[in-house]
Design an enzyme around this catalytic site. Structure first.
Site, PDB file in Angstrom:
ATOM      1  N   ASP A  88       0.811  -1.225   0.000  1.00 28.61           N
ATOM      2  CA  ASP A  88       0.000   0.000   0.000  1.00 28.61           C
ATOM      3  C   ASP A  88       0.844   1.275   0.000  1.00 28.61           C
ATOM      4  O   ASP A  88       0.387   2.328   0.433  1.00 28.61           O
ATOM      5  CB  ASP A  88      -0.956   0.025   1.209  1.00 28.61           C
ATOM      6  CG  ASP A  88      -1.948  -1.107   1.198  1.00 28.61           C
ATOM      7  OD1 ASP A  88      -2.206  -1.656   0.108  1.00 28.61           O
ATOM      8  OD2 ASP A  88      -2.470  -1.468   2.271  1.00 28.61           O
ATOM      9  N   GLU A  89       2.077   1.185  -0.488  1.00 28.00           N
ATOM     10  CA  GLU A  89       2.966   2.349  -0.482  1.00 28.00           C
ATOM     11  C   GLU A  89       3.365   2.779  -1.888  1.00 28.00           C
ATOM     12  O   GLU A  89       4.173   3.689  -2.046  1.00 28.00           O
ATOM     13  CB  GLU A  89       4.236   2.040   0.328  1.00 28.00           C
ATOM     14  CG  GLU A  89       4.016   1.789   1.807  1.00 28.00           C
ATOM     15  CD  GLU A  89       3.775   3.057   2.598  1.00 28.00           C
ATOM     16  OE1 GLU A  89       3.903   4.152   2.015  1.00 28.00           O
ATOM     17  OE2 GLU A  89       3.441   2.963   3.793  1.00 28.00           O
TER      18      GLU A  89
END
EC number: 3.5.1.10
Length: 281
Positions: A225-226
């Site tokens: 999720d980065e």
């Protein structure tokens, strides 16, 4: 023929003139141009769309641009606009984002060819059959995850897929796969990142009493999720809604955000600038 040219390089005087002059010598008609100079890094990013009047091919255009690219140290990519990007869609049980992508391709808003649908559940097989798209049901367990990812890489190779779209595919891809396909996997995260990462983000948002929920489409990287963010959207909620209301509202946002992100990518309007993205919309 129509082409799309994207490039980045250290910013200095004469770059735009050099590129456009080289294209003019090929009789090119530039129909769209965007540029951005990042003062913090000293890099210029540019996208041009243009037509050529004669039977110019990719090799001709690359040859005419090669001296300019060498002079200015460009990282350059040339795309034939007539070639539809090929994509694999991966989905689990929730199919709202998948259905919207299928619809947008069918009506021509999204110019791409879906070459396969892959799922760890059998739920969307009938949808794939109706659309005439090959469906691959590959259950994933801790024991066979590496094997299934190897099958996915083989499918990417055999279908010549340019892009993988995770349309609510609820499996975390390995660091190895994410690195191998860097810049070629787009995920829809059902949250307005960087808030509420990981599992059950709508329940997290409900517990915090937020007034806005959202969705984020981003490139997949080894850091969960980065990845660089491509597109985001929000929707307003209130205290009288339940977690299920949040989810229902969010599904519509997710579908729209993912479709817009895929369209931006397939039209070569996204350029990576470190961990950030340049979006020429």
């Amino acid at each position: 023929m129509q082409f799309i040219l994207t490039f980045s390089c250290p910013d200095k005087a004469g770059i735009v003139a050099g590129v456009t002059s080289a294209l003019a010598r090929q009789g090119a008609d530039i129909t769209e141009t965007h540029q951005f100079s990042d003062r913090s890094t000293g890099q210029l990013f540019m996208r041009l769309a243009f037509f050529t009047p004669g039977p110019n091919d990719m090799a001709d255009i690359k040859t005419c641009l090669a001296p300019v690219a060498e002079q200015f140290g460009m990282n350059m990519r040339l795309h034939d606009a007539a070639v539809l990007p090929r994509m694999i869609i991966m989905v689990s049980r929730f199919d709202h984002a998948l259905l919207n992508l299928l619809y947008q391709v069918r009506v021509g808003w999204l110019q791409a060819r879906i070459v396969a649908i892959v799922s760890n559940h059998p739920d969307s097989e009938a949808t794939a059959q109706q659309a005439g798209i090959p469906y691959y049901y590959w259950p994933v367990t801790p024991q066979n995850k590496a094997e299934q990812e190897a099958r996915l890489l083989e499918l990417v190779h055999t279908t010549q897929a340019d892009l993988i779209v995770l349309a609510r595919y609820m499996q975390v891809l390995s660091d190895t796969l994410s690195t191998q396909l860097s810049g070629r996997i787009i995920n829809i995260h059902h949250s307005f990142l960087p808030s509420f990462k990981g599992a059950r983000p709508y329940h997290q948002a409900y517990a915090r009493g937020v007034k806005l929920i959202g969705a984020t489409a981003h490139y997949v990287t080894a850091d969960l999720d980065e990845g660089p963010i491509i597109e985001q959207e929000t929707a307003r909620v209130s205290h009288n809604l339940s977690p299920n209301d949040y989810i229902a509202t969010g599904r519509g946002v997710e579908s729209q955000v993912l479709a817009r992100a895929v369209k931006l990518h397939t039209e070569h309007r996204v350029m990576l600038n470190g961990h950030r993205t340049i979006i020429f919309s």
